[in-house]
Design a protein around this motif. Structure first.
Motif, PDB file in Angstrom:
ATOM      1  N   TYR A 717       0.896  -1.128  -0.104  1.00  0.00           N
ATOM      2  CA  TYR A 717       0.025  -0.044   0.190  1.00  0.00           C
ATOM      3  C   TYR A 717       0.879   1.355  -0.100  1.00  0.00           C
ATOM      4  O   TYR A 717       0.446   2.313  -0.116  1.00  0.00           O
ATOM      5  CB  TYR A 717      -0.965   0.076   1.268  1.00  0.00           C
ATOM      6  N   PHE A 718       2.227   1.120   0.012  1.00  0.00           N
ATOM      7  CA  PHE A 718       3.217   2.312   0.039  1.00  0.00           C
ATOM      8  C   PHE A 718       4.308   1.837  -1.111  1.00  0.00           C
ATOM      9  O   PHE A 718       5.465   1.960  -1.323  1.00  0.00           O
ATOM     10  CB  PHE A 718       3.893   2.371   1.236  1.00  0.00           C
ATOM     11  N   LYS A 719       3.738   1.579  -2.362  1.00  0.00           N
ATOM     12  CA  LYS A 719       4.450   1.239  -3.487  1.00  0.00           C
ATOM     13  C   LYS A 719       5.343   2.454  -3.971  1.00  0.00           C
ATOM     14  O   LYS A 719       6.376   2.252  -4.360  1.00  0.00           O
ATOM     15  CB  LYS A 719       3.476   0.881  -4.797  1.00  0.00           C
ATOM     16  N   HIS A 720       4.804   3.538  -3.927  1.00  0.00           N
ATOM     17  CA  HIS A 720       5.844   4.738  -4.185  1.00  0.00           C
ATOM     18  C   HIS A 720       6.975   4.837  -3.273  1.00  0.00           C
ATOM     19  O   HIS A 720       8.070   4.879  -3.845  1.00  0.00           O
ATOM     20  CB  HIS A 720       5.173   6.123  -4.256  1.00  0.00           C
ATOM     21  N   ILE A 721       6.943   4.895  -1.947  1.00  0.00           N
ATOM     22  CA  ILE A 721       7.804   4.863  -1.150  1.00  0.00           C
ATOM     23  C   ILE A 721       8.879   3.491  -1.018  1.00  0.00           C
ATOM     24  O   ILE A 721      10.087   3.618  -1.328  1.00  0.00           O
ATOM     25  CB  ILE A 721       7.282   4.853   0.386  1.00  0.00           C
ATOM     26  N   ILE A 726      13.972   1.519  -3.031  1.00  0.00           N
ATOM     27  CA  ILE A 726      14.847   0.272  -3.759  1.00  0.00           C
ATOM     28  C   ILE A 726      15.821   1.192  -4.704  1.00  0.00           C
ATOM     29  O   ILE A 726      16.967   0.838  -4.803  1.00  0.00           O
ATOM     30  CB  ILE A 726      13.915  -0.477  -4.532  1.00  0.00           C
ATOM     31  N   ILE A 727      15.180   2.091  -5.270  1.00  0.00           N
ATOM     32  CA  ILE A 727      16.194   2.882  -6.196  1.00  0.00           C
ATOM     33  C   ILE A 727      17.521   3.557  -5.219  1.00  0.00           C
ATOM     34  O   ILE A 727      18.554   3.508  -5.986  1.00  0.00           O
ATOM     35  CB  ILE A 727      15.432   3.652  -7.246  1.00  0.00           C
ATOM     36  N   LEU A 728      17.026   4.243  -4.347  1.00  0.00           N
ATOM     37  CA  LEU A 728      17.977   4.959  -3.700  1.00  0.00           C
ATOM     38  C   LEU A 728      18.979   4.202  -3.170  1.00  0.00           C
ATOM     39  O   LEU A 728      20.267   4.688  -2.845  1.00  0.00           O
ATOM     40  CB  LEU A 728      17.315   6.057  -2.567  1.00  0.00           C
ATOM     41  N   ASN A 729      18.573   2.921  -2.831  1.00  0.00           N
ATOM     42  CA  ASN A 729      19.726   2.119  -1.905  1.00  0.00           C
ATOM     43  C   ASN A 729      20.303   1.168  -2.829  1.00  0.00           C
ATOM     44  O   ASN A 729      20.958   0.068  -2.231  1.00  0.00           O
ATOM     45  CB  ASN A 729      18.813   1.274  -0.912  1.00  0.00           C
ATOM     46  N   LEU A 730      20.244   1.376  -4.328  1.00  0.00           N
ATOM     47  CA  LEU A 730      21.040   0.464  -5.058  1.00  0.00           C
ATOM     48  C   LEU A 730      22.323   0.398  -4.967  1.00  0.00           C
ATOM     49  O   LEU A 730      22.895   1.602  -4.680  1.00  0.00           O
ATOM     50  CB  LEU A 730      20.709   0.566  -6.668  1.00  0.00           C
ATOM     51  N   LEU A 763      13.482  -2.459 -14.802  1.00  0.00           N
ATOM     52  CA  LEU A 763      12.763  -2.146 -13.599  1.00  0.00           C
ATOM     53  C   LEU A 763      12.011  -3.183 -12.610  1.00  0.00           C
ATOM     54  O   LEU A 763      12.224  -3.507 -11.675  1.00  0.00           O
ATOM     55  CB  LEU A 763      11.960  -0.931 -13.818  1.00  0.00           C
ATOM     56  N   ASN A 764      11.474  -3.943 -13.503  1.00  0.00           N
ATOM     57  CA  ASN A 764      10.771  -5.056 -12.949  1.00  0.00           C
ATOM     58  C   ASN A 764      11.612  -6.164 -12.364  1.00  0.00           C
ATOM     59  O   ASN A 764      11.076  -6.665 -11.414  1.00  0.00           O
ATOM     60  CB  ASN A 764       9.884  -5.809 -13.998  1.00  0.00           C
ATOM     61  N   GLU A 765      12.614  -6.542 -13.025  1.00  0.00           N
ATOM     62  CA  GLU A 765      13.635  -7.239 -12.209  1.00  0.00           C
ATOM     63  C   GLU A 765      14.192  -6.851 -10.902  1.00  0.00           C
ATOM     64  O   GLU A 765      14.516  -7.465 -10.019  1.00  0.00           O
ATOM     65  CB  GLU A 765      14.936  -7.384 -13.217  1.00  0.00           C
ATOM     66  N   LEU A 766      14.234  -5.384 -10.715  1.00  0.00           N
ATOM     67  CA  LEU A 766      14.770  -4.875  -9.322  1.00  0.00           C
ATOM     68  C   LEU A 766      13.594  -4.809  -8.336  1.00  0.00           C
ATOM     69  O   LEU A 766      13.573  -4.416  -7.220  1.00  0.00           O
ATOM     70  CB  LEU A 766      15.099  -3.507  -9.704  1.00  0.00           C
ATOM     71  N   GLY A 767      12.262  -5.109  -9.060  1.00  0.00           N
ATOM     72  CA  GLY A 767      11.087  -5.031  -8.227  1.00  0.00           C
ATOM     73  C   GLY A 767      10.347  -3.546  -8.211  1.00  0.00           C
ATOM     74  O   GLY A 767       9.579  -3.309  -7.404  1.00  0.00           O
ATOM     75  N   VAL A 768      10.499  -3.006  -9.308  1.00  0.00           N
ATOM     76  CA  VAL A 768       9.883  -1.810  -9.617  1.00  0.00           C
ATOM     77  C   VAL A 768       8.936  -1.735 -10.568  1.00  0.00           C
ATOM     78  O   VAL A 768       8.870  -1.958 -11.790  1.00  0.00           O
ATOM     79  CB  VAL A 768      10.988  -0.407  -9.931  1.00  0.00           C
ATOM     80  N   TYR A 769       7.527  -1.590 -10.400  1.00  0.00           N
ATOM     81  CA  TYR A 769       6.389  -1.812 -11.008  1.00  0.00           C
ATOM     82  C   TYR A 769       5.624  -0.342 -11.116  1.00  0.00           C
ATOM     83  O   TYR A 769       5.069  -0.355 -12.258  1.00  0.00           O
ATOM     84  CB  TYR A 769       5.516  -2.942 -10.606  1.00  0.00           C
ATOM     85  N   LYS A 770       5.549   0.280  -9.914  1.00  0.00           N
ATOM     86  CA  LYS A 770       4.466   1.225 -10.151  1.00  0.00           C
ATOM     87  C   LYS A 770       5.260   2.705 -10.626  1.00  0.00           C
ATOM     88  O   LYS A 770       4.581   3.237 -11.283  1.00  0.00           O
ATOM     89  CB  LYS A 770       4.294   1.749  -8.606  1.00  0.00           C
ATOM     90  N   ASP A 775      10.474   8.834 -13.529  1.00  0.00           N
ATOM     91  CA  ASP A 775      10.630   8.978 -12.289  1.00  0.00           C
ATOM     92  C   ASP A 775      11.667   8.296 -11.705  1.00  0.00           C
ATOM     93  O   ASP A 775      12.516   8.801 -10.611  1.00  0.00           O
ATOM     94  CB  ASP A 775       9.274   8.350 -11.412  1.00  0.00           C
ATOM     95  N   VAL A 776      12.075   7.005 -12.122  1.00  0.00           N
ATOM     96  CA  VAL A 776      13.235   6.435 -11.874  1.00  0.00           C
ATOM     97  C   VAL A 776      14.553   7.100 -12.114  1.00  0.00           C
ATOM     98  O   VAL A 776      15.501   7.179 -11.241  1.00  0.00           O
ATOM     99  CB  VAL A 776      13.174   5.028 -12.559  1.00  0.00           C
ATOM    100  N   GLU A 777      14.619   7.943 -13.298  1.00  0.00           N
ATOM    101  CA  GLU A 777      15.616   8.760 -13.690  1.00  0.00           C
ATOM    102  C   GLU A 777      16.005   9.785 -12.628  1.00  0.00           C
ATOM    103  O   GLU A 777      17.050  10.221 -12.397  1.00  0.00           O
ATOM    104  CB  GLU A 777      15.623   9.144 -14.992  1.00  0.00           C
TER     105      GLU A 777
END
Length: 791
Positions: A717-721, A726-730, A763-770, A775-777
């Protein structure tokens, strides 16, 4: 060769002299070339094929040629004979057909001549016979009139014969045969009803009436005497009934007489229906058609009818408008007191006589007619006295309930609901029902316990946390449904359904008014109670919509609307397909109110969360120590006010809202908090390695667990966060690789290189779907520490 020429003639083809024609082609057959005529029949080619097939390259087989020529010659001869036969037969058939046509023409002419002669002869005969026909018509008319007179006299003779027979039976005291003969005479009366002979009809009817009165009086007198011996009717206490039903010394004779007289009275039923016009209530009551009460039951009812009229008409003390329960209860007692006797003693007699009548129901139907007459007389006197009228309706409904449930009364019979359905009475009933319902609503909303649940201390029962006023209101609607569900017509039921809809709408408006007074305290106890009430009413109405009774009303409403063209074809289709229900409008309004109230609560809590998150927004994400520099990760101190506010409000509303409402509440709140933290905190700051790790720790170990009591995977329920963390902690390598993939994907879109790796797949491989690629860039650019790659 000569043989080949003969062969060509045998198979019916022209000779080979046609080879010299134009447009010829050559075809190789064996080692020789054979010409093929493309415009005409391919005789050389066909012959060559035939020879090739029959002889081939084997020259020894040429000795077969004589036999082959003979065979083909025979075939040719047969074909010539057939041609000659056909050519000789066709002219003969044509000649025969022409001859037949000529013969037919001659025959037709001859028939026409004969028809002319015959027609002239007939016309001449008719002219001669005309005077005879006129005389004969007069004679025929006279004969027919004499036959009618004779038939008339035969009917009179037949009736007189039956009358004499009845008289003889009575003189010999053979009452059963007399009754049977009278029944036969009554059937003749019915058959003569279409006749125009008024005097004959009057004669038959008067004869039936004469004998019917004699037989009825005699049998009734004997039958009443037998009933007296049985101590009928059973109006006393059960002890006296037991004595009356006990077998006296002469019981067999009494019951034999009862059966005999009852059967004989049954035979008088047809004549009694002819002569006795049953008493009927006015047409305005729309009573269903029902046959007259059978004669022996009528006689059995006489003493009870006299008692009823004695006690409940005129100036008797038992006849008072404010005590309808007296006569209603009395009739129920009579039905119950006589049920066993009717089932044990009377029903077998009816079954033996081949009658389909149920003795108990027939007895009940006759007594109910007394009630209907009494109601029709009393209702106009108390129509405008609310208290008396309401009391009467209540007592009548109780009477009907017991009549149907205990005594098995049939809905197809006339009932009290037909009297209450009369226009003036029904409209008054609706008015009084609405008046008392509104008064009840006033009292329930002004009660001190209006917003308190009756079952607040019982967790299993208090699942919906329904305030007392809402439960009382739905009980009121349920009682109204029970009161009108046995009305005889769907149109009347629909009017009551309309009243229920009005009451629901009125109650919704009252709840809205109270809610507006509590708007400032949208998290308070009363506001939550109102919200629970709205949810409960909408839920119950949705359940009622699937009830068979309301589905039948929906079908009736569909028919009424279709006839009046009151709704669109789309609405009619929805009603017919059961996509909607009779309560849809009310449910939609309640759902809208529920959503508005929930939204107000979510907004209120969200404002508090935002206020508590001000320090957290200003956290120095760019200069926080890395995870390796800290012995143990701990919650950011600036996040504590925000998380405490969330925790306290979730606990508070979990206790005050029912489970379904609280689920909607926390999901709406989670969505708002997710977007807020993502947009206002994450996207508005830059993060070093320590800042990204601290953010992920605050979210995954502290924010998400606050909601773990309500679902198994709160992070969903907090997919954006979650995905931003995930992206910030790669790790730096994965981040660089992802950045390259995204950059390549963007370039490929412009250069149209479809074989390059997909950004979405990465992105999906990293678990990013939303999150979207852009936004990821942006998130990658929020990372503060990037190695120097020389680019």
């Amino acid at each position: 060769t000569p043989g080949l020429a003969v062969f060509c003639g045998v198979v019916g083809f022209p000779c080979c002299q046609q080879h010299g024609k134009e447009n010829m082609a050559t075809v190789a057959v064996g080692k020789k070339e054979v010409t093929k005529d493309l415009d005409h029949c391919d005789i050389p080619y066909y012959v060559s094929e035939f020879v090739e097939r029959e002889v081939g390259n084997d020259y020894d087989s040429l000795r077969k040629l004589d036999n082959l020529i003979d065979k083909l010659s025979e075939n040719k001869k047969q074909l010539e004979e057939q041609v000659l036969t056909v050519s000789s037969e066709v002219p003969k058939r044509i000649q025969n057909a022409l001859k037949n046509a000529e013969d037919s023409k001659k025959s037709l002419s001859r028939l026409l001549e004969e028809e002319t002669l015959l027609s002239d002869s007939v016309n001449s005969h008719l002219l001669k016979a005309q005077p005879w026909m006129e005389d004969l018509d007069v004679l025929i008319s006279q004969v027919e009139e004499i036959e009618r007179h004779l038939a008339y006299l035969k009917w009179i003779s037949r009736i007189e014969e039956l009358s004499d027979r009845i008289q003889q039976y009575l003189m010999t005291n053979n009452v059963p045969e007399a009754a049977s003969t009278l029944a036969f005479m009554a059937e003749l009366d019915i058959k003569l009803q279409e006749s125009s002979c008024s005097h004959l009809l009057a004669f038959v009817r008067s004869t039936v009436k004469f004998w019917h009165k004699i037989l009825k009086d005699k049998l009734s007198s004997d039958f009443e005497e037998v009933l007296t011996q049985l101590r009928w009717p059973f109006v006393g206490p059960p002890q006296s009934q037991a004595l009356g039903l006990a077998a006296p010394a002469s019981a067999p004779d009494v019951y034999n007489n009862l059966e005999m007289l009852f059967s004989q009275l049954l035979k008088l039923q047809t004549s009694d229906e002819l002569l006795t016009k049953p008493k009927q209530l006015p047409e305005k009551y729309s009573l269903p058609p029902s046959p007259p009460i059978i004669l022996p039951i009528q006689i059995m009812l006489n003493p009870l009818q006299k008692r009823f009229k004695y006690h409940f008409t005129g100036n008797k003390q038992t006849n008072v408008l404010n005590k309808p329960e007296w006569y209603l209860t009395q009739v129920l007692m009579w039905i119950g007191n006589h049920a066993k006797f009717l089932d044990d003693k009377i029903q077998p007699i009816l079954d033996k006589a081949g009658s389909s009548v149920n003795a108990g129901l027939e007895f009940s139907r006759a007594l109910v007619m007394l009630i209907l007459e009494k109601l029709a007389a009393d209702i106009p006197c108390l129509l405008y006295d609310d208290a008396l009228f309401c009391h009467l309706v209540d007592e009548v409904l109780l009477f009907e309930r017991e009549l149907y449930s205990v005594h098995g009364y049939l809905s197809s019979f006339p009932s009290c609901m037909h009297i209450l359905s009369e226009e003036s009475c029904f409209q008054r009933w609706l008015t009084v029902e609405k008046k008392f319902a509104l008064q009840k609503m006033d009292s329930m909303l002004s009660s001190e316990a209006a917003w308190i649940s009756q079952y607040k201390d019982i967790t299993d029962v208090d699942e919906m946390k329904v305030p007392d006023c809402a439960e009382t209101f739905m009980t009121l609607l349920l009682v109204i449904t029970d009161r009108y569900k046995n009305l005889p017509t769907a149109s009347r039921k629909l009017q009551f359904l309309g009243l229920q809809k009005e009451l629901v709408d009125d109650f919704r408006i009252r709840l809205t008014q109270v809610m507006k007074e509590e708007t400032r305290a949208s998290l308070g106890f009363r506001y939550c109670a109102i919200l629970n009430a709205v949810n409960y009413i909408a839920t119950v109405l949705a359940d009622w919509a699937d009830n068979v009774f309301f589905l039948q009303l929906q079908q009736a409403e569909l028919e009424v609307r279709a006839e009046s063209n009151a709704v669109s074809k789309l609405q009619l289709g929805q009603l017919a397909s059961m996509e909607s229900s009779v309560f849809d409008e009310m449910i939609n309004l309640l759902e809208r109110l529920k959503h508005d109230m929930l939204t107000r609560q979510v907004d209120h809590v969200f404002r508090e969360v935002k206020d508590a998150a001000k320090l957290y927004k200003k956290e120095r994400w760019l200069s926080l120590p890395s995870q390796a520099e800290q012995a143990v990760m701990s919650l950011s101190s600036t996040a504590c006010p925000m998380l405490l506010t969330l925790r306290d409000r979730l606990l508070q509303l979990e206790q005050q809202l029912c489970h379904s409402l609280f689920k909607i509440f926390w999901q709406m709140l989670a969505e708002k908090v997710d977007i807020y933290i993502y947009q206002e905190i994450i996207m508005a700051n830059h993060f070093n390695e320590g800042g990204a790790a601290q953010l992920q720790f605050d979210m995954s170990r502290n924010l998400f667990p606050l909601f773990s009591h309500y679902c198994k995977r709160p992070e969903n329920y907090f997919k954006h966060i979650k995905e931003a963390c995930i992206i910030l902690n790669l790790n730096i390598g994965s981040a660089l690789l992802l950045k390259d993939v995204l950059q390549s994907a963007s370039e490929n879109e412009t250069t149209l290189k479809p074989n390059q790796p997909s950004a979405t797949a990465a992105l999906n491989e990293l678990g990013v779907y939303k999150l979207a690629q852009k936004d990821v860039e942006i998130l990658l650019n929020l990372r503060a520490s990037w190695p120097n790659t020389g680019k």
